[in-house]
Design a protein around this motif. Structure first.
Motif, PDB file in Angstrom:
ATOM      1  N   LYS A 206       0.861  -1.186   0.000  1.00  0.00           N
ATOM      2  CA  LYS A 206       0.000   0.000   0.000  1.00  0.00           C
ATOM      3  C   LYS A 206       0.904   1.246   0.000  1.00  0.00           C
ATOM      4  N   PRO A 207       1.611   1.490  -1.080  1.00  0.00           N
ATOM      5  CA  PRO A 207       2.623   2.554  -1.098  1.00  0.00           C
ATOM      6  C   PRO A 207       2.071   3.950  -0.802  1.00  0.00           C
ATOM      7  N   GLU A 208       0.850   4.225  -1.224  1.00  0.00           N
ATOM      8  CA  GLU A 208       0.304   5.558  -0.962  1.00  0.00           C
ATOM      9  C   GLU A 208       0.093   5.780   0.531  1.00  0.00           C
ATOM     10  N   GLN A 209      -0.461   4.785   1.211  1.00  0.00           N
ATOM     11  CA  GLN A 209      -0.671   4.913   2.651  1.00  0.00           C
ATOM     12  C   GLN A 209       0.656   4.972   3.402  1.00  0.00           C
ATOM     13  N   THR A 210       1.592   4.110   2.995  1.00  0.00           N
ATOM     14  CA  THR A 210       2.895   4.094   3.659  1.00  0.00           C
ATOM     15  C   THR A 210       3.614   5.413   3.450  1.00  0.00           C
ATOM     16  N   THR A 211       3.521   5.973   2.256  1.00  0.00           N
ATOM     17  CA  THR A 211       4.157   7.257   1.970  1.00  0.00           C
ATOM     18  C   THR A 211       3.581   8.359   2.852  1.00  0.00           C
ATOM     19  N   ARG A 212       2.270   8.372   3.008  1.00  0.00           N
ATOM     20  CA  ARG A 212       1.637   9.385   3.861  1.00  0.00           C
ATOM     21  C   ARG A 212       2.129   9.271   5.303  1.00  0.00           C
ATOM     22  N   ALA A 213       2.228   8.051   5.803  1.00  0.00           N
ATOM     23  CA  ALA A 213       2.696   7.847   7.176  1.00  0.00           C
ATOM     24  C   ALA A 213       4.144   8.298   7.333  1.00  0.00           C
TER      25      ALA A 213
END
Length: 271
Positions: A206-213
């Motif tokens: 889930k790269p988008e979620q991980t990037t946000r975190a």
């Protein structure tokens, strides 16, 4: 971590504080040391006026009151670091309980879920003792104890005593974060100091979620020094922050792209 495909990095430093609900004993009035604390949490010392406690508190009127031990029913990093400290100061604890995130407590102990549950049980139980993160002591106005440190000095929990313990650790001298921060030497060191950690997947699906975190934590490291102090935590040493950035930069998506590339320089907060 490797088996579960995770990486970890620390975000701040705090301390674990034994807290009590004993009549006429306010914050910082009770003194304990590691061996006595271990025997209390092993269920071996059961009265507040026991000779072992009285010896550490000359001139203090200790009540003839049973000790009611309040503990975590769920696994937690707080329990792990508390057990780590007790294992360093008590061979009996090390042999009987060890260092774990979940402890098999005696049946007569009061088990509560989460730190909020522990604080609630402590406040409702006369004669209780528990262990919580320092932030709860400040926010809920709990009665913490003085604890004898590795130098034989009775110390009160504070951001300063956590920072002192940190400065006498490998975290500061080597820039690593693979050791616990309990029972460190040094005048003024709080003996149950600990780091707080973030776990993220090494390879994220889930790269988008991980990037946000990760954006949030990069922003926090670069902009959050004042905020971490307001929250009763201690900032990481620069060398450890550097090591944390290295971990953040190692996180990849399934195509082997580093998800934090381009963020480490800018450090903008997640929206």
């Amino acid at each position: 971590l490797a088996a579960d495909g995770l990486v970890a990095f620390p975000v701040a430093i705090t301390g674990i504080v034994p807290v009590v609900n004993v009549p006429k004993l306010g914050d910082g009035q009770l003194r304990l040391d590691g061996p006595v604390l271990a025997r209390i949490f092993l269920g071996e010392i059961t009265q507040w006026n026991a000779p072992e406690i009285a010896k550490l508190n000359p001139g203090t009127a200790l009540p003839d009151l049973p000790i009611k031990v309040v503990v975590r029913s769920d696994g937690s990093g707080t329990t792990y670091n508390f057990a780590d400290y007790l294992a360093k100061v008590s061979p009996a604890w090390r042999e009987k309980k060890g260092v774990k995130a979940t402890i098999a407590w005696p049946e007569n102990f009061i088990a509560a879920k989460g730190s909020d549950g522990v604080v609630k049980a402590l406040k409702e139980t006369s004669g209780a003792i528990a262990y919580v993160d320092f932030g709860y002591v400040k926010e809920r106005k709990l009665a913490g104890v003085q604890l004898k440190n590795a130098d034989g000095e009775f110390v009160r929990p504070s951001s300063l005593s956590f920072r002192t313990a940190l400065s006498n650790s490998e975290w500061s001298s080597k820039g690593t974060f693979t050791t616990t921060l309990t029972n460190n030497p040094g005048k003024g060191s709080w003996p149950i100091t600990m780091g707080t950690f973030v776990l993220v997947p090494q390879v994220t699906d889930k790269p988008e979620q991980t990037t946000r975190a990760l954006k949030f934590f990069i922003w926090a490291f670069t902009n959050g020094d004042a905020l971490v102090g307001e929250g009763n935590f201690v900032r990481l040493p620069d060398r450890v922050q550097g090591a944390a950035f290295k971990v953040i930069s190692s996180v990849r998506d399934k195509a082997a792209n580093r998800v934090a590339m381009g963020m480490l320089a800018g450090g903008t907060p997640a929206k």
